[in-house]
Write an enzyme that holds these catalytic residues in place. Structure first.
Site, PDB file in Angstrom:
ATOM      1  N   ARG A  14      66.547  91.417  74.054  1.00 47.31           N
ATOM      2  CA  ARG A  14      66.485  90.115  74.743  1.00 47.31           C
ATOM      3  C   ARG A  14      67.107  89.020  73.864  1.00 47.31           C
ATOM      4  NH1 ARG A  14      65.013  85.021  73.881  1.00 47.31           N
ATOM      5  NH2 ARG A  14      63.161  85.727  72.773  1.00 47.31           N
ATOM      6  N   ASP A  15      66.451  88.667  72.805  1.00 44.13           N
ATOM      7  CA  ASP A  15      66.923  87.546  71.977  1.00 44.13           C
ATOM      8  C   ASP A  15      68.283  87.875  71.347  1.00 44.13           C
ATOM      9  OD1 ASP A  15      67.018  85.189  70.544  1.00 44.13           O
ATOM     10  OD2 ASP A  15      65.010  85.381  69.729  1.00 44.13           O
ATOM     11  N   HIS A 210      57.474  84.277  65.785  1.00 40.81           N
ATOM     12  CA  HIS A 210      58.850  84.622  66.152  1.00 40.81           C
ATOM     13  C   HIS A 210      59.756  83.843  65.214  1.00 40.81           C
ATOM     14  CE1 HIS A 210      62.138  85.468  69.142  1.00 40.81           C
ATOM     15  NE2 HIS A 210      62.624  84.379  68.593  1.00 40.81           N
ATOM     16  N   HIS A 212      63.306  83.221  62.810  1.00 40.23           N
ATOM     17  CA  HIS A 212      64.753  83.428  62.641  1.00 40.23           C
ATOM     18  C   HIS A 212      65.099  83.291  61.166  1.00 40.23           C
ATOM     19  CE1 HIS A 212      66.496  83.475  66.830  1.00 40.23           C
ATOM     20  NE2 HIS A 212      65.214  83.280  67.056  1.00 40.23           N
ATOM     21  N   CYS A 243      69.862  81.358  69.841  1.00 39.89           N
ATOM     22  CA  CYS A 243      69.539  80.673  71.096  1.00 39.89           C
ATOM     23  C   CYS A 243      70.799  79.982  71.571  1.00 39.89           C
ATOM     24  CB  CYS A 243      68.415  79.669  70.899  1.00 39.89           C
ATOM     25  SG  CYS A 243      68.112  78.692  72.384  1.00 39.89           S
ATOM     26  N   ASN A 252      67.691  86.555  64.395  1.00 37.76           N
ATOM     27  CA  ASN A 252      66.273  86.866  64.218  1.00 37.76           C
ATOM     28  C   ASN A 252      66.095  87.537  62.866  1.00 37.76           C
ATOM     29  OD1 ASN A 252      66.430  87.340  67.539  1.00 37.76           O
ATOM     30  ND2 ASN A 252      64.502  86.551  66.778  1.00 37.76           N
TER      31      ASN A 252
HETATM   32 ZN    ZN Z   1      64.500  83.591  69.028  1.00 34.94          ZN
END
Ligand code: ZN
Length: 311
Positions: A14-15, A210, A212, A243, A252
């Site tokens: 996803r990210d 979460h 980065h 993002c 990440n």
């Molecule tokens: Zn993220």
């Protein structure tokens, strides 16, 4: 799989893919998810239910969820930016749904075209809809507070506002509240302080971190979060991610490096590092030319390394 001390939630599909230039063919996404689960990951955020017009990479979201749901024991997570996306995710049958609620008003407007308070109202509507479903179809809902530690548009983000939105998320019906350093602005001291403040406000509803690695502090921030009791971390294989609406927010924390660090520290992740490292080949094939990050993949594990999970 035996007992684990730390839950690593893989968010690469996803990210990570949300920020890659090339489209990863659906077959590769499925193989990646299967291989990650086989390596011992028990929770994978497999996609986001965003309008494909905005993020074409996620056009196959429902198909990817359907595949992931065939893997026994895997918690299939997805992200949704709004009510419509959340409905699509629930139709697809995800086990866990993360709603993005940005603490920075400017980022929130840019990312989901809602103010933070409008995003909370939307989360309440989503939780109410979830509660109207038969019990076996109700996903766990996480409020993923983003830009918690700083914003590329607004700079400093108010910690009082973080706490306020964490409380509002819990009141809206979210099962847990995760804190995201979307922009890679956080430092370890800030991580300890903010996680403690939010736990004081919402207790056990405090979820994971979460993080980065934009400024190289990703793993230092993990250790800081561990020190204040956080036991769930999002990370991305090969450190893919970022993002699209927060310029300069790349990468990440790297799942391979995270697993190595935790296992070396005596914390069991249940993940087989060798099998995890092997998945990078699949990524290199599926998104050719994309930069793959990570130190352990380059340097290898130290001589005599015995992972905590194997002790
Ligand atoms: Zn993220």
């Amino acid at each position: 799989m035996g007992k684990t001390d730390v839950l690593i939630s893989e968010v690469g599909p996803r990210d990570g893919l949300q920020n890659t230039k090339a489209f990863m063919p659906t077959e590769y996404k499925k193989r990646w998810i299967s291989a990650a689960a086989a390596a011992g990951l028990t929770e994978i955020e497999v996609c986001s239910f965003v309008p494909p017009k905005l993020i074409p990479q996620m056009v196959d979201a429902a198909e990817v969820v359907a595949h992931a749901k065939t893997i026994p024991g895997l918690t299939v997570a997805a992200l949704a930016p709004n009510y419509k996306g959340a409905q699509r995710a629930m139709e697809a049958g995800v086990h866990k749904l993360t709603l993005t609620i940005s603490v920075s008003k400017s980022h929130s407007l840019a990312n989901v075209r809602m103010t933070p308070d409008e995003a909370i109202a939307s989360a309440k509507k989503i939780c109410d809809f979830r509660d109207s479903l038969p019990p076996e179809q109700r996903p766990k809902i996480e409020s993923g507070l983003s830009t918690v530690f700083g914003c590329t548009i607004e700079g400093v983000v108010s910690e009082d506002e973080v706490v306020r939105l964490a409380i509002a998320s819990a009141e809206a019906g979210c099962d847990e509240v995760g804190l995201a350093d979307t922009t890679g602005y956080a430092n370890p001291e800030q991580i300890r302080r903010v996680f403690k403040k939010v736990r004081a406000a919402i207790g056990e509803k405090l979820g994971g971190a979460h993080l980065h690695n934009t400024r190289g502090l990703g793993l230092a921030n993990v250790v800081a979060a561990l020190e204040v009791g956080v036991r769930t971390f999002d990370s991305s294989l090969a450190g893919l991610g970022g993002c699209p609406f927060a310029p300069g927010a790349s990468g990440n924390i790297v799942t391979e490096d995270l697993v190595f660090m935790l296992e070396a520290m005596g914390l069991r992740t249940g993940i087989d590092l060798e099998r995890l490292l092997a998945i990078r080949e699949l990524l290199a094939e599926g998104i050719p030319g994309e930069l793959l990050y990570g130190y352990v993949p380059l340097a290898g594990v130290p001589k005599g390394f015995v992972p905590a999970s194997g002790r």
